[in-house]
Design an enzyme around this catalytic site. Sequence first.
Site, PDB file in Angstrom:
ATOM      1  N   ASN A 418       0.838  -1.189   0.000  1.00  0.00           N
ATOM      2  CA  ASN A 418       0.000   0.000   0.000  1.00  0.00           C
ATOM      3  C   ASN A 418       0.878   1.245   0.000  1.00  0.00           C
ATOM      4  OD1 ASN A 418      -2.699   1.429   0.477  1.00  0.00           O
ATOM      5  ND2 ASN A 418      -1.489   2.176   2.201  1.00  0.00           N
ATOM      6  N   GLU A 419       0.670   2.084  -1.000  1.00  0.00           N
ATOM      7  CA  GLU A 419       1.277   3.417  -1.076  1.00  0.00           C
ATOM      8  C   GLU A 419       2.795   3.403  -0.881  1.00  0.00           C
ATOM      9  OE1 GLU A 419      -0.748   6.219   1.420  1.00  0.00           O
ATOM     10  OE2 GLU A 419      -2.565   6.185   0.216  1.00  0.00           O
ATOM     11  N   ASN A 470      -5.356   5.160  -4.524  1.00  0.00           N
ATOM     12  CA  ASN A 470      -5.867   5.967  -3.425  1.00  0.00           C
ATOM     13  C   ASN A 470      -5.804   7.440  -3.842  1.00  0.00           C
ATOM     14  OD1 ASN A 470      -5.880   3.521  -2.081  1.00  0.00           O
ATOM     15  ND2 ASN A 470      -4.115   3.984  -0.803  1.00  0.00           N
ATOM     16  N   TRP A 559     -12.852   5.420   1.985  1.00  0.00           N
ATOM     17  CA  TRP A 559     -11.978   5.461   3.165  1.00  0.00           C
ATOM     18  C   TRP A 559     -12.678   6.309   4.229  1.00  0.00           C
ATOM     19  CZ3 TRP A 559      -7.869   2.715   4.480  1.00  0.00           C
ATOM     20  CH2 TRP A 559      -7.120   3.127   5.584  1.00  0.00           C
ATOM     21  N   LYS A 580     -12.622  10.518   8.373  1.00  0.00           N
ATOM     22  CA  LYS A 580     -13.157  10.250   7.043  1.00  0.00           C
ATOM     23  C   LYS A 580     -14.240   9.162   7.047  1.00  0.00           C
ATOM     24  CE  LYS A 580      -9.285  11.689   4.090  1.00  0.00           C
ATOM     25  NZ  LYS A 580      -8.153  11.924   4.992  1.00  0.00           N
TER      26      LYS A 580
END
Length: 859
Positions: A418-419, A470, A559, A580
């Site tokens: 992820n990221e 994302n 998210w 969020k």
Amino acid sequence: MKKYLFEAIILLVTCHQVMAAKLGINDGWLFQKGEVVGAEAVEFDSSDWEAVELPHTYNPSGSEEIYREQQEAVQYVGPAWYRKNLFVDQAQKGKRLFLRFDAAYLRSDVFLNGEKIGRHDGGFSAFCYEITGQVNYGADNVIAVRVNNEFNDAITPLGGGYLKFGGITRPVWLIEKPQVCISPVHYASSGVYCRQLDVSPERAELEIDTVLNAPAGAGGKYKVVCTIKDSSGTAVAKESRNVKVKAGEQWTVTVPMEVMKPSLWNGLENPALYQLSVELQLKGKTVDQVDVTTGFKTVAVDRDKGFFLNGKSYPLYGCAQHQYYPGVGSAMRAEHFERDAEIMEDLGMNAVRLSHYPHSEYRFDLCDKAGIVVFTEMALINLFNGSEAYTANCEQQLKEMIYQLYNHPSVAIWGLYNELRSDEWKGFNGLEFLAGLNRTAKEIDPARLTCGVSWKAGERNDIPDINGWNRYQGWYWNAYEGGPSDFSWIDTMRDEFPNRKLGITEYGAGAASNHFDEHRRIAPYNKDQFHPQDFYNWSHEEHWAAMQQRPWLWGTFIWTLSEFLVPNYDQGRATFLHDKGLVGEDRKQFKDAFFFYKANWNPEPMLHLCDKRFDVRLLDTAEITAYSNLDEVELIVNGTSMGKITDAEYGIHRWNKVPLKSGENKITVSSGTFAETAVWHRVTDIQNDSVLKEIVPSGSEWTVFFSDLMPKYKRAKGVKGIPGADSEVKYADLDAIWKQVDEAGTSRLPLIADQNWKGKAAYLKKTFKVDESGVKNPCLYLKQTARLSQANPGRVAISIDGRNVLTLEEGCDGYRLIPVGERCGQLTPGMHTITVIAEKPLKGGFVDIGLVEHISQKK
């Protein structure tokens, strides 16, 4: 207690009619935070330690208020110790005993009777050790565990903004097995894997891999018998294989099976489950047995048509979710997972992204039953390195995730990362490393998809089967071009990379459930402490409409489902709260956008009136919105129909510029037997209002010191055009200025840039008295007109009794009512101080501040 433990084991044996048992040993533990020399020793005195029950976290476990008040304890990083006495009966001699930890974060050293039996590196997967040779029968045995949640560059994750909860965060088990057994130590899994070779409505061709384990000196001829039963308990397939023991070894036995006309696990429509029982028999007698729940399905992604389940188009939509619950952190129990599952089913989501690590297996059990497709991922986030220890740890954690979750039919996607910030790190080429992880996943489980989640370009995005992106369009100021509906960026990517299969794995915005702003269509500065729900709702509407126009997206994930704890996070309504989520961290406060998605995802008839909590209005008109999947919705205000809206696109029923009278307004939306009502109060004279009580009147006199000396703000990295960056003003650094304020003169608000506002900044202070009833729901009554821009900055930062309650970068033409109780708490009777730093807008601006109590929310 000793008798109870023995009886519990015997009971399990009797129920399964096999010589194996699994017993939870989660009570009776003692805990001590910090390093304790010699705590592994049998004779160590831990009688003054804290008694705890597992699962447990030391960051800390308690009421949700602790996270706001005890930030130092929440952020503790370091070692801690757990100890427990475990009685093992003489009757258990001749059996093999194992200790299984479902997870402990991050590095765990396990001791039994003073002897170290193992170390596990990784915080989100199970690990299991055999203890047969170390136990004392007919006596207490001392289990001691040292857990350390400190950053370790040899253990993934190396990044991630979520809080890393230290402790034994999942249950612990004592497993009893026969000498030759189905292995509990093959990556701490069940030892049984249902491999799906070819699945269709006509037949499911399977291979059942069973890992057997035998100690040195073991012998005999065994048989592995595999039986598959449907939901009614009827056997639909049965096969067996004879096995010759391999003494001192662990090996795999494969049994081919076939199920004719299987009922496929088909998501929400029909999450059909089967029970696979694997028996290990010796001379016709079952000596060990493992039962697993599974289901049969196929998954695929087409670049142009999106996700397919069992050969049919099945676009995935849902939320990402952390393993976090207020009061227990990541040490969630069954009731917490069940509450989340209820919310997921009510929302109507057909998929969930379990971020950013493998969650407890019970969550997967619930998704299996509910028909919710799962995207689970290993804990590789942001950073990696090229050390042999680190890359081996990633390989280990990937295998643990896949083997432990292998049989869950809900799992469709294995997330690899992820990221990640780049393809390489400090000279280490990560592409080969990531390609190796992808190969490992496909070798173990070729029937499922692999995914990499990104936010930046790079060749790594071409390695997995599919891509997730994302991106928070319209939220982070100037980070991306365009608003929430602008998806041109992914259209361009799709054209430039024709082999990529694209999905949206994070999107959304921040919102406080009690922050509102009239007709909001512009995002607040994300680091401000005012996150109005109005923009949040509109942002989600725009996102969803744009994504629906792109059916080639294999999945879309909000998210997040619920708010969660983030260290050093100071945005929105409360410290440490990531806002969020569609649902509050307490799982009780539901934001309006939750019902927007429910109207689109859940076919059950529903109607929801938005902004019911926005019950104090300052304008004479209102925008009124209802979300519904019903054909027609009518709005009635104070007994008068404002009209009906039929066949609303995406369930959005909106009436603009609806007039409100002074005082009470009754708002009703209805459709047939469905109706929702709210009472809103319009304020026309704040000094004589029935629901707002002035504590510090607006337009009053303050002590003011004008200065050219400004607080030094750190610049936000990667964000252009933002004046300053960190929203928190460090009041302690400004002691000298505040002393000057006390010696300065007075000025009556409002401050107007071209009239009574001197210098670059105004430092304001005012003392005020709270009467004997206190103030239970304090709100700022604020007008600040400076716009967020490099050309006209105008930050306002406000503190009550030294506690920062609001920083606001972005202005508004009118007054706003902003609750601050979650930051400063209730105001007790007596004297209090409010302080303000106001940055003078370069091109003109206006600031006025008051403090009121919202009486209608006093209870």
